[in-house]
Design a protein around this motif. Structure first.
Motif, short mmCIF file in Angstrom:
data_model
loop_
_atom_site.label_atom_id
_atom_site.label_comp_id
_atom_site.label_asym_id
_atom_site.label_seq_id
_atom_site.Cartn_x
_atom_site.Cartn_y
_atom_site.Cartn_z
N LYS A 111 1.40 -0.81 -0.29
CA LYS A 111 0.08 0.01 0.22
C LYS A 111 0.23 0.90 0.16
N GLY A 113 0.25 5.78 0.48
CA GLY A 113 -0.63 6.47 1.02
C GLY A 113 0.23 7.14 1.41
N ASP A 120 -5.11 5.67 5.55
CA ASP A 120 -4.27 5.15 5.17
C ASP A 120 -4.08 5.48 6.86
#
Length: 203
Positions: A111, A113, A120
């Motif tokens: 991920k 973010g 996040d």
């Protein structure tokens, strides 16, 4: 006002809400927080679904760490008590995630973010507490011990470093109490939040 017009107005407000870094007006009431920022409720549901950490536990940890301030940082360190000399740690954002932990999160989950983005940061807390459950056997719902491991790291928790920090155990009890309060409040307003979410699915 027609339903379509109302939906358009709420959408505009939601877009503005997503950009703000203002902390909630009433941080002691989880229902009030989610009413003020409906998108946060959806983000919390997503975190809970992905990592299994109850949203009231993650939100209690976040409240303690940053008071929901998007760009929160630890205090500055000073050289000779006068000259600013960086920060006492690299902690940053809603979750006060340090650089190494945030890097591990991004590497292990794929991920991207940002630590100053609510969704996040909440996902980071969910990931961290889920890993703590897996590695140390601490229940995801155990806000007290989860916070101790969150603050001192899992290695520190294993070594019992918190036992020499009465102040930290006091803070952990505060987080546990906040989590309990948040959970009770959420039980009172969950139907309302779900009704609002179904009425405005873009939240």
């Amino acid at each position: 006002m027609s339903r379509a017009s109302g939906a358009a107005l709420i959408l505009c407000l939601a877009m503005l809400t997503g950009c703000t870094s203002a902390p909630p007006k009433d941080q002691g009431d989880l229902c009030s927080i989610y009413r003020q920022y409906p998108r946060w409720y959806k983000d919390s549901l997503k975190m809970q679904s992905e990592w299994g950490t109850p949203m009231h536990v993650a939100m209690a940890i976040m409240k303690q760490e940053s008071s929901f301030i998007a760009d929160a940082r630890p205090p500055r360190a000073y050289f000779l008590w006068v000259i600013p000399w960086g920060r006492v740690s690299s902690s940053y954002g809603y979750a006060q995630a340090q650089d190494p932990a945030w890097s591990d999160y991004r590497k292990n989950t794929g991920k991207g973010g940002s630590r100053d983005n609510f969704a996040d940061a909440l996902m980071f807390i969910g990931w961290y507490t889920a890993a703590t459950h897996r590695q140390l056997g601490i229940s995801r719902a155990d806000a007290y011990n989860q916070y101790l491991a969150y603050h001192d790291g899992r290695g520190g928790y294993r070594r019992g470093t918190y036992r020499n920090k009465p102040w930290l155990m006091k803070v952990a009890r505060k987080v546990a109490q906040q989590s309990h309060t948040y959970g009770a409040q959420l039980n009172q307003c969950r139907r309302e939040l779900e009704r609002n979410r179904s009425w405005f699915p873009f939240f």
